[in-house]
Design a protein around this motif. Structure first.
Motif, PDB file in Angstrom:
ATOM      1  N   SER A 213       0.841  -1.188   0.000  1.00 24.16           N
ATOM      2  CA  SER A 213       0.000   0.000   0.000  1.00 24.16           C
ATOM      3  C   SER A 213       0.876   1.238   0.000  1.00 24.16           C
ATOM      4  O   SER A 213       2.066   1.170   0.310  1.00 24.16           O
ATOM      5  N   GLY A 214       0.286   2.346  -0.397  1.00 26.92           N
ATOM      6  CA  GLY A 214       0.981   3.611  -0.296  1.00 26.92           C
ATOM      7  C   GLY A 214       1.853   3.977  -1.469  1.00 26.92           C
ATOM      8  O   GLY A 214       2.651   4.912  -1.371  1.00 26.92           O
ATOM      9  N   GLY A 215       1.728   3.267  -2.571  1.00 22.69           N
ATOM     10  CA  GLY A 215       2.538   3.616  -3.729  1.00 22.69           C
ATOM     11  C   GLY A 215       2.212   2.746  -4.912  1.00 22.69           C
ATOM     12  O   GLY A 215       1.486   1.763  -4.787  1.00 22.69           O
ATOM     13  N   THR A 216       2.754   3.115  -6.052  1.00 23.02           N
ATOM     14  CA  THR A 216       2.559   2.311  -7.253  1.00 23.02           C
ATOM     15  C   THR A 216       3.744   1.362  -7.411  1.00 23.02           C
ATOM     16  O   THR A 216       4.879   1.716  -7.075  1.00 23.02           O
ATOM     17  N   LEU A 217       3.473   0.189  -7.928  1.00 24.37           N
ATOM     18  CA  LEU A 217       4.483  -0.871  -7.960  1.00 24.37           C
ATOM     19  C   LEU A 217       5.043  -1.139  -9.344  1.00 24.37           C
ATOM     20  O   LEU A 217       5.816  -2.079  -9.511  1.00 24.37           O
ATOM     21  N   GLY A 218       4.684  -0.329 -10.313  1.00 24.63           N
ATOM     22  CA  GLY A 218       5.028  -0.626 -11.697  1.00 24.63           C
ATOM     23  C   GLY A 218       6.490  -0.914 -11.935  1.00 24.63           C
ATOM     24  O   GLY A 218       6.841  -1.793 -12.718  1.00 24.63           O
ATOM     25  N   SER A 219       7.394  -0.209 -11.253  1.00 23.03           N
ATOM     26  CA  SER A 219       8.819  -0.386 -11.525  1.00 23.03           C
ATOM     27  C   SER A 219       9.513  -1.248 -10.472  1.00 23.03           C
ATOM     28  O   SER A 219      10.730  -1.337 -10.439  1.00 23.03           O
ATOM     29  N   TYR A 220       8.725  -1.879  -9.616  1.00 24.19           N
ATOM     30  CA  TYR A 220       9.303  -2.611  -8.494  1.00 24.19           C
ATOM     31  C   TYR A 220       9.497  -4.095  -8.794  1.00 24.19           C
ATOM     32  O   TYR A 220       8.766  -4.706  -9.561  1.00 24.19           O
ATOM     33  N   TRP A 221      10.473  -4.647  -8.095  1.00 24.17           N
ATOM     34  CA  TRP A 221      10.558  -6.082  -7.892  1.00 24.17           C
ATOM     35  C   TRP A 221       9.977  -6.355  -6.512  1.00 24.17           C
ATOM     36  O   TRP A 221      10.244  -5.620  -5.562  1.00 24.17           O
TER      37      TRP A 221
END
Length: 124
Positions: free
Chosen positions: A24-32
């Motif tokens: 929660s609390g952010g976008t995950l598009g660029s995350y692993w």
């Protein structure tokens, strides 16, 4: 990004458990999004990871063929399905998020956000 892990417990060898990590609390598009574990007296080690965008996955050799990592974009959740559990899988499991690159996606330094651990105990 905040991470909340759940799903640990006690299981007999050969059994299954499913761990979940809600972000929660952010976008995950660029995350692993990864799972690591730490057994008593041992260092934290990589288990599995998935790239949120595209779904590329990597696994530690010790869990290949037994564990499956997946993501649910609608729920911002990553799941680790653990089958054929062994006593040596006993550890505190941590989910993690980070803007790693491929070469660091299986290492601790690829992640800068960690959830609280969840204990998995596999009895023999």
């Amino acid at each position: 990004v905040l991470l909340q892990a759940s799903g640990g417990g006690l299981v007999q060898a050969g059994g299954s458990l499913r761990l979940s990590c809600a972000a929660s609390g952010g976008t995950l598009g660029s995350y692993w999004m990864g799972w690591f574990r730490q057994a008593p007296g041992k260092e934290r080690e990589f288990v599995a990871t998935i790239r949120w965008s595209g779904g590329t996955t990597y696994y530690a050799d010790s869990v290949k063929g037994r564990f499956t990592i997946s993501r649910d974009s609608a729920r911002n959740t990553v799941t680790l399905q653990m089958n054929s559990l062994k006593p040596e899988d006993t550890a505190v499991y941590y989910c993690a998020a980070g803007r790693a690159i491929v070469s660091t996606s299986t290492t601790l330094r690829g992640y800068n956000t960690w959830g609280q651990g969840t204990l998995v105990t596999v009895s023999s």
